[in-house]
Design a protein around this motif. Structure first.
Motif, PDB file in Angstrom:
ATOM      1  N   THR A  26       0.837  -1.093  -0.059  1.00 17.92           N
ATOM      2  CA  THR A  26      -0.063   0.040   0.150  1.00 17.92           C
ATOM      3  C   THR A  26       0.857   1.158  -0.062  1.00 17.92           C
ATOM      4  O   THR A  26       1.955   1.314   0.989  1.00 17.92           O
ATOM      5  N   VAL A  42       0.157   5.325   0.325  1.00 17.95           N
ATOM      6  CA  VAL A  42      -0.736   6.175   0.766  1.00 17.95           C
ATOM      7  C   VAL A  42      -0.617   7.225  -0.418  1.00 17.95           C
ATOM      8  O   VAL A  42      -1.378   7.910  -0.770  1.00 17.95           O
ATOM      9  N   ASP A  51       1.314  -6.200   2.158  1.00 19.43           N
ATOM     10  CA  ASP A  51       0.700  -5.555   3.353  1.00 19.43           C
ATOM     11  C   ASP A  51       1.437  -4.691   4.138  1.00 19.43           C
ATOM     12  O   ASP A  51       1.362  -4.069   5.235  1.00 19.43           O
ATOM     13  N   VAL A  58       2.807  -0.952   4.491  1.00 18.78           N
ATOM     14  CA  VAL A  58       2.232   0.327   4.072  1.00 18.78           C
ATOM     15  C   VAL A  58       3.213   1.390   3.974  1.00 18.78           C
ATOM     16  O   VAL A  58       4.046   1.387   5.100  1.00 18.78           O
ATOM     17  N   TYR A  65       3.978   5.342   3.832  1.00 21.07           N
ATOM     18  CA  TYR A  65       3.556   6.687   3.908  1.00 21.07           C
ATOM     19  C   TYR A  65       4.397   7.706   3.244  1.00 21.07           C
ATOM     20  O   TYR A  65       5.351   7.266   2.706  1.00 21.07           O
ATOM     21  N   ARG A 125       5.432  -0.910   8.283  1.00 22.90           N
ATOM     22  CA  ARG A 125       4.921   0.595   8.237  1.00 22.90           C
ATOM     23  C   ARG A 125       5.894   1.355   8.190  1.00 22.90           C
ATOM     24  O   ARG A 125       6.690   1.657   9.354  1.00 22.90           O
TER      25      ARG A 125
END
Ligand code: UD1
Ligand code: CA
Length: 458
Positions: free
Chosen positions: A252, A254, A270, A272, A274, A290
């Motif tokens: 992912t 953003v 999975d 992510v 930013y 993340r």
């Protein structure tokens, strides 16, 4: 495929780059321009030859000496560059000619060019594209029947020719027999005194060979890089492709527009990412991580479920479930163990931190080996440098390092030892002990009150 060769022209001076680095070594998403061209060529042809000129040594240094290089001693044009490679080529078969400065022509396009060429039984097939703004490119000239009869460079084009929007991408497929016969007959352009490879097309046509064009449906991959503005545009396009592929594989993003990932970097599903995150070099990221915002990872491996925000990790390894940041700086050769917490304003240099240890805030750790379950209090510092040499510190399992303490290396703090806040430790601390090294607290009861009363403003 065995009988298909590639020659990559990469001997130009790249004057418009205004650089001491050869143009083809300028990177796009972490790899030199020429690397991208070579990768695509390798995917579709059996043997590649690179024509190098000024700066050739640097090119060889990067790509290694196993490749076939041909020197173009004088920069006399693209036709002259190809001529230098001619003695190294067999007299039959097929040749792909590519420019070292068109890195977006991927293997799919090259495959289509080869297939089209084969299907048409042509002597030469030139790869073309329709550009909204064709400025700077050679224009493709076609007769009333649409047959290609030549290419004219911008410099020599009439106004009418300049209005042609179909351009030469600089990639071609030739029959080697045709090339061997006609390339040596190329003469220099009268105005520019350069041998233009483009002038070979009318020679081939005159010699009875079919000259065909294969027009790209999307012009962007044809972008030739002559200056740094074009380099930035091509890089942006490549970045878009990289991000697209990663997203399709389960990552992912953003904001893909502000996510910068070098080519070849693997990221697990999975994860992510930013905004304002940069992943560079030999980096690998596991699943469920993340990253970001504002994170920079260089040449590092991050295992599964790592969290890293507003931090830099460089040349290091971060194990599962470790959390880093915000505002941490992990310097090369560090290993951040599983479930470790490295918090805000922490710098780790060439150190290992064991499983579950915490370095939550305002700490410097240099040249240290920290065991599992250690707590480094806020403001604790590993004093690894005596002004001349660096020394090692070992902190064993479960030790508790109080806030604002200095550990003057070389030093070992034994397992489970406590270090009182504000201590400066210069000698080894045995396991299980408590050490406090700070001036004892003095208490003068009522002193402050009396002081203020005696010094009241009149
Ligand atoms: C060239 C084409 C032009 C085409 C464009 C596509 C010619 C005469 N022109 O123009 O029709 O639209 O590419 O991008 O071919 N090189 C050498 N040796 C030389 C000169 C160049 O190896 O003596 C190499 C360069 O390193 C470069 C490639 O050939 O990789 C193209 O040269 P460049 O000078 O960039 O040509 P363009 O003006 O872009
Ligand atoms: Ca060019």
């Amino acid at each position: 495929m065995q009988r298909t060769w590639t020659v990559i022209l990469a001997a130009g001076e790249g004057t418009r780059m205004h650089s001491s680095l050869p143009k083809v070594l300028h990177p796009l998403c972490g790899r030199p321009m020429l690397w991208h061209v070579l990768e695509a060529a390798r995917a579709v042809t059996g043997q590649q030859i690179i024509v190098v000129g000024k700066g050739g040594e640097q090119v060889k240094e990067y790509f290694g000496h196993d490749l076939v290089y041909v020197e173009q001693l004088k920069r006399l044009g693209t036709g002259h560059a190809l001529l230098q490679a001619l003695p190294h080529l067999p007299s039959s078969g097929r040749l792909l000619v590519l420019c070292g400065d068109t890195p977006l022509l991927g293997m799919e396009i090259l495959r289509q060019l080869l297939e089209t060429h084969q299907g048409q039984i042509a002597g030469a097939t030139v790869l073309t594209a329709e550009m909204d703004d064709p400025t700077g490119y050679g224009r493709v000239l076609r007769d009333q029947n649409g047959a290609v009869f030549g290419i004219v460079e911008e410099l020599h084009a009439t106004l009418e020719q300049k209005s042609v929007r179909e351009i030469n991408t600089g990639a071609y497929c030739f029959e080697l027999a045709a090339l061997k016969e006609h390339l040596p007959n190329l003469t220099p352009n009268r105005k520019k005194k350069e041998y233009y490879l483009t002038d070979l097309l009318p020679l081939l046509a005159g010699g009875g060979y079919r000259v065909e064009a294969f027009k790209l449906s999307d012009a962007f991959p044809a972008l030739g890089i002559n200056d740094r503005a074009q380099l930035a545009r091509a890089t942006a396009k490549l970045r878009e492709r990289i991000n697209e592929q990663l997203m399709l594989s389960g990552v992912t993003m953003v904001d893909p527009a502000t996510t910068y990932i070098d080519c070849g970097i693997k990221i697990g599903p999975d994860t992510v990412i930013y905004p304002q995150t940069i992943l560079e070099g030999e980096t690998e990221v596991g699943e469920g991580c993340r990253l970001g915002p504002g994170t920079h990872i260089i040449d590092s491996v991050l295992k599964d479920n790592v969290i890293c925000q507003k931090s830099t990790v460089w040349g290091s390894k971060v194990e599962e479930k470790a959390t880093i940041g915000p505002y941490a700086y992990i310097r090369p050769e560090s290993v951040i163990g599983p479930e470790v917490k490295v918090g805000d304003f922490v710098e780790i240099k060439k150190s290992c931190i064991g499983k579950g240890s915490k370095v939550p805030h305002l700490t410097y750790v240099g040249d240290a080996d920290i065991g599992p379950g250690v707590n480094m209090g806020a403001g604790s510092i590993v004093v690894n440098y005596d002004g001349r040499r660096k020394h090692k510190t070992t902190i064993e399992a479960g030790a508790f390092i109080g806030c604002n303490s200095n550990l003057v290396s070389p030093l070992t703090v034994g397992a489970g030892a406590f270090i009182g806040a504000g201590s400066t430790i210069t000698r080894n601390v045995p396991a299980g002990s408590l050490v406090i090294s700070r001036s004892p607290q003095k208490l003068k009861e009522g002193f402050a009150r009396r002081f203020l009363e005696n010094n009241k403003e009149k």
